[in-house]
Design an enzyme around this catalytic site. Structure first.
Site, mmCIF file in Angstrom:
data_model
loop_
_atom_site.group_PDB
_atom_site.id
_atom_site.type_symbol
_atom_site.label_atom_id
_atom_site.label_comp_id
_atom_site.label_asym_id
_atom_site.label_seq_id
_atom_site.Cartn_x
_atom_site.Cartn_y
_atom_site.Cartn_z
ATOM 1 N N GLU A 136 -1.670 -16.057 15.049
ATOM 2 C CA GLU A 136 -2.169 -14.969 14.186
ATOM 3 C C GLU A 136 -3.641 -14.720 14.448
ATOM 4 O O GLU A 136 -4.094 -13.574 14.553
ATOM 5 C CB GLU A 136 -1.997 -15.321 12.703
ATOM 6 C CG GLU A 136 -0.602 -15.171 12.195
ATOM 7 C CD GLU A 136 -0.510 -15.497 10.717
ATOM 8 O OE1 GLU A 136 -1.266 -16.357 10.232
ATOM 9 O OE2 GLU A 136 0.320 -14.865 10.038
ATOM 10 N N LEU A 151 0.861 -1.186 0.000
ATOM 11 C CA LEU A 151 0.000 0.000 0.000
ATOM 12 C C LEU A 151 0.898 1.237 0.000
ATOM 13 O O LEU A 151 1.641 1.485 0.940
ATOM 14 C CB LEU A 151 -0.910 -0.030 1.224
ATOM 15 C CG LEU A 151 -1.911 -1.196 1.223
ATOM 16 C CD1 LEU A 151 -2.576 -1.343 2.585
ATOM 17 C CD2 LEU A 151 -2.957 -1.014 0.125
ATOM 18 N N HIS A 179 1.512 -9.129 10.508
ATOM 19 C CA HIS A 179 2.726 -9.598 9.833
ATOM 20 C C HIS A 179 3.324 -10.730 10.672
ATOM 21 O O HIS A 179 3.513 -10.572 11.890
ATOM 22 C CB HIS A 179 3.742 -8.458 9.680
ATOM 23 C CG HIS A 179 4.954 -8.864 8.902
ATOM 24 N ND1 HIS A 179 4.878 -9.282 7.586
ATOM 25 C CD2 HIS A 179 6.244 -8.971 9.265
ATOM 26 C CE1 HIS A 179 6.091 -9.617 7.175
ATOM 27 N NE2 HIS A 179 6.940 -9.435 8.174
HETATM 28 C C1 GRF Z 1 -1.156 -15.134 7.023
HETATM 29 O O1 GRF Z 1 -0.200 -16.123 7.325
HETATM 30 C C2 GRF Z 1 -0.525 -13.784 7.065
HETATM 31 O O2 GRF Z 1 0.498 -13.679 8.011
HETATM 32 C C3 GRF Z 1 0.057 -13.672 5.705
HETATM 33 O O3 GRF Z 1 -0.904 -14.245 4.845
HETATM 34 C C4 GRF Z 1 -1.622 -15.203 5.596
HETATM 35 C C5 GRF Z 1 -3.051 -14.828 5.489
HETATM 36 O O4 GRF Z 1 -3.791 -15.914 5.815
HETATM 37 N N1 GRF Z 1 0.263 -12.287 5.358
HETATM 38 P P1 GRF Z 1 -5.386 -15.815 5.703
HETATM 39 O O5 GRF Z 1 -5.714 -15.390 4.292
HETATM 40 O O6 GRF Z 1 -5.856 -14.828 6.716
HETATM 41 O O7 GRF Z 1 -5.827 -17.217 6.014
#
Ligand code: GRF
Length: 217
Positions: A200, A114, A131
């Site tokens: 995440e 972006l 990230h």
């Molecule tokens: C995640 O591992 C994120 O860290 C990376 O892309 C993946 C996205 O996964 N940037 P999702 O599309 O949310 O399942």
């Protein structure tokens, strides 16, 4: 803010959308109590995250870089850069349309850089990104693999993920939240990657909650 009194969260995706799903589920469970996903924008048509949004009755939109590159050969670097800037500019214009304008933008697996052409018109709207690396380490693509390899070589002992403010420098904005993981020599990349995805899904929700709290302070 919507008529339900909840803050509008716009989620940008490019793929599977498992992090988007974590946000959707948390809005439905009330873990995210003061926001709802008002729209999902994907950089790729056919992204499974679009199906996840549709299932949750969330409006979706596709904004494809390829549409801007159409007819411009790869070698025409300058023309492609101009096309990329137009992609950014028009994405910001679309988001700023009154019916779309969110209170918070969450990049959840959004895979296109972006640029200031996007960031500058949206200065008033906080933008956060997930990230899968620690602050200052492994900015850019393949961060999970790069952290894993460094762990295998004994160069680092910690991996993890962060939610950070989006700025022009890729993956370098101030972190809102960091979740660390111990790197284990005996584990495979797949095992490490699975642990990363698990945290995440926590981090994206906790980071969204922090960002929403800042909006209501
Ligand atoms: C995640 O591992 C994120 O860290 C990376 O892309 C993946 C996205 O996964 N940037 P999702 O599309 O949310 O399942």
């Amino acid at each position: 803010m919507t008529d339900t009194g909840k803050l509008k969260i716009l989620v940008l995706i490019s793929g599977n959308g498992s992090n988007l799903q974590a946000i959707i589920d948390s809005c439905q469970s009330g873990k995210i109590s003061n926001g709802h996903v008002s729209q999902v924008i994907s950089s790729k048509e056919g992204a499974f995250g679009l199906e996840r949004a549709a299932k949750a009755n969330i409006p979706t939109h596709v904004h494809k870089l390829q549409n801007y590159y159409k007819g411009i050969p790869k070698e025409e670097k300058e023309k492609r850069n101009q096309a990329r800037e137009l992609f950014n500019k028009e994405l910001a214009e679309y988001i700023l349309q009154p019916e779309n304008k969110p209170d918070l933008i969450v990049c959840a697996g959004w895979m296109i850089i972006l640029s200031p052409s996007f960031l500058n018109p949206l200065k008033e709207i906080p933008i956060i990104n997930l990230h899968p690396a620690l602050p200052g380490a492994f900015a850019g693509i393949k961060a999970i693999e790069r952290a894993y390899e460094a762990g295998q070589k004994g160069e680092i002992t910690k991996g993890g993920v962060m939610i950070h403010k989006v700025i022009a420098e890729v993956d370098e904005g101030d972190p809102l939240l960091v979740k660390e993981l111990d790197l284990k020599k005996e584990e495979t990349l797949e095992q490490y990657e699975s642990r990363v995805h698990d945290i995440e899904h926590e981090a994206i929700v906790d980071g969204t909650i922090i960002a929403l709290e800042k909006l209501v302070q």
